[in-house]
Design a protein around this motif. Structure first.
Motif, short mmCIF file in Angstrom:
data_model
loop_
_atom_site.label_atom_id
_atom_site.label_comp_id
_atom_site.label_asym_id
_atom_site.label_seq_id
_atom_site.Cartn_x
_atom_site.Cartn_y
_atom_site.Cartn_z
N SER A 59 9.76 -3.81 -1.43
CA SER A 59 10.22 -5.07 -0.83
C SER A 59 9.21 -5.64 0.16
O SER A 59 9.41 -6.74 0.68
N GLY A 60 8.13 -4.90 0.43
CA GLY A 60 7.12 -5.38 1.36
C GLY A 60 7.38 -5.03 2.80
O GLY A 60 6.62 -5.41 3.69
N GLN A 61 8.46 -4.28 3.07
CA GLN A 61 8.78 -3.90 4.45
C GLN A 61 7.95 -2.70 4.91
O GLN A 61 7.92 -2.39 6.09
N ARG A 62 7.31 -2.03 3.95
CA ARG A 62 6.46 -0.88 4.28
C ARG A 62 5.08 -1.13 3.69
O ARG A 62 4.95 -1.50 2.52
N ARG A 63 4.04 -0.96 4.51
CA ARG A 63 2.68 -1.17 4.05
C ARG A 63 2.27 -0.06 3.09
O ARG A 63 2.58 1.11 3.30
N ALA A 64 1.54 -0.41 2.05
CA ALA A 64 1.04 0.57 1.10
C ALA A 64 -0.04 1.42 1.77
O ALA A 64 -0.85 0.93 2.55
N SER A 65 -0.03 2.70 1.46
CA SER A 65 -1.07 3.62 1.93
C SER A 65 -1.51 4.48 0.76
O SER A 65 -0.81 4.60 -0.24
#
Length: 201
Positions: free
Chosen positions: A46-52
């Motif tokens: 949903s875009g609430q967590r940044r990809a790592s």
């Protein structure tokens, strides 16, 4: 962080969601196989967590796509596709295309065996086209039982019971085109009752 990098990261979530839905995988299933919590995966999509890297590496392995495809990184200009063999059902699949979704191309190798296997026809959604590169292919399609030598091609609706194997126990090499459902049936599935033999096409 520059705007371009932010745009790339913002696009990761929708791309991950689309891949998961294409594969027919639930968030709960994905959490079970990656070890990443369902809530974290949901926030990532949903875009609430940044990809790592820590999150993307297991997802790239599960979806069997290059990491660059998950983040939408531009290609470096090298058009070559680096083949990564996939072993399923006692056969080897070499992906010849790399875009998720749409039609996929594979080279399929049926290894030589002392004795040809008995057919175990399967069905799944989709449509398949195949071309015999070498060897003699046994194609069971519904009530028909055919042998295709090198140079012959066939196409069929995979909703019809079908099976691919060696006609004489020798190795067979094929070029195969199929859509998402065919990819899932051939390559994404786990252990199968016919894991020792050829699979349906």
């Amino acid at each position: 962080m520059d705007r371009g990098t932010e745009d790339v990261l913002d696009a990761v979530g929708p791309r991950l969601r689309a891949l998961r839905r294409e594969r027919g995988i639930t968030l709960a299933d994905l959490a079970a196989v990656t070890g990443v919590s369902e809530s974290t995966l949901s926030r990532l999509e949903s875009g609430q967590r940044r990809a790592s890297l820590e999150l993307l590496l297991p997802l790239a392995r599960i979806y069997d796509v290059p990491l660059d495809d998950l983040v939408g990184a531009p290609r470096t200009g090298d058009p070559r596709i680096h083949l990564k063999p996939i072993e399923r059902f006692g056969m080897v699949f070499l992906p010849l295309s790399r875009r998720p979704g749409g039609v996929h191309a594979f080279k399929m190798i049926i290894p030589a065996r002392p004795q040809p296997l008995e057919p175990t026809p399967q069905t799944h959604e989709g449509y398949e086209w195949l071309y015999v590169l070498s060897g003699r292919l046994r194609l069971v399609l519904g009530e028909r039982d055919m042998t295709l030598p090198a140079g012959e091609a066939a196409e069929f609706d995979t909703a019809m019971p079908h099976w691919l194997g060696s006609a004489d126990g020798g190795a067979v090499e094929l070029l195969i085109l199929f859509g998402l459902q065919g990819v899932r049936a051939h390559v994404r599935a786990g252990p199968h009752r016919a894991s020792d033999g050829a699979a349906g096409g």
